[in-house]
Design an enzyme around this catalytic site. Sequence first.
Site, short mmCIF file in Angstrom:
data_model
loop_
_atom_site.label_atom_id
_atom_site.label_comp_id
_atom_site.label_asym_id
_atom_site.label_seq_id
_atom_site.Cartn_x
_atom_site.Cartn_y
_atom_site.Cartn_z
N LYS A 65 0.77 -1.05 0.02
CA LYS A 65 -0.01 -0.08 0.16
C LYS A 65 0.76 1.29 -0.18
CE LYS A 65 -4.66 -1.83 2.14
NZ LYS A 65 -5.62 -1.68 3.19
N ASP A 101 -10.03 2.72 2.20
CA ASP A 101 -10.30 2.58 3.15
C ASP A 101 -10.38 3.15 4.80
OD1 ASP A 101 -8.93 -0.25 2.73
OD2 ASP A 101 -6.86 0.36 3.03
N GLY A 242 -16.10 -4.53 11.73
CA GLY A 242 -16.09 -3.91 10.63
C GLY A 242 -16.23 -4.39 9.52
#
Length: 272
Positions: A65, A101, A242
């Site tokens: 990332k 994200d 989540g």
Amino acid sequence: MTLRYGIIGWPVAHSKSPEMHNAGFKELKIDACYERFAVEPVNLAKQVSVFKEFLSGWNVTVPHKTAIIDFIDVLDPVAEAAQSVNTVVNSGGKLYGYSTDGYGLQRAVEEAFNFSFVGKHILFIGAGGAVQAAAVQFAQANCRKITILNRTLENAQKVAAMIHHLLPNFEVSVGCIEAELDDAKSVDLIIQGTSVELKGDAKIEFAFEKYRKDCVCMDMIYNFETPFLEGAKAHGMQTATGSEMLLYQGAKAFELWTKFKAPVSVMREALL
Ligand code: ATR
């Protein structure tokens, strides 16, 4: 011609993103397919130049990332501040980098608790990659203050610096994980972002009684209800895992690629 998309990571076999995106393409009758690509860190540069030739876009997961940023031509401000890219759009060989994200977590919180970020005080426990992306995104969503508690204070300070890179005057406070906050009663949302309870053999000690009962609590761990969430629930707080975070980060990537509104219910079903 079938458009090709994918996810790059090392490892990547566990990723559920292909199921989610392929279901979305099918639902909207888009002639596209999404695959997994296992890319070893040493091969990243070489592979990116190959992907540029045949992928219209791709997701990026651990451990690439941050490293992928070197190959991006145009970096979104949130991705730049968080130093994290999870979505690449390939526009004729020019690469655009985004981080969805934090957006995914924001949408998950909004939907789970009917929560509005404007003017709110948000507490993060942890300061890893996922928290970095989320904290930068939340600061942009017009919340009032962000507090970050972490085992290693320097890592919490690093997240504060990322927020200040984007919004220099934003109110951020940092502390060690066991710190008692003077303004605990003003916290509206707690995000548990550490990996402590991931394996089920350790537990975070947290003084829920110092916080309001109408403060809501989400864990970034998505596949089970953690002891942390059980503790929050026992204190009377509303809680959520989540699980929807993954869905909404994917939905946003889907929209960046296709310019169509993502069919989230079909994509959710595919994830389940
Ligand atoms: P991710 O990128 O998936 O968010 P990460 O970067 O590995 O994961 O971050 C893990 C987080 O869990 C960090 O906040 C880490 O704290 P440190 O910054 O001090 O390393 C936290 N963490 C992991 N194990 C922990 C433990 N045993 N006690 C407290 N915090 C822990």
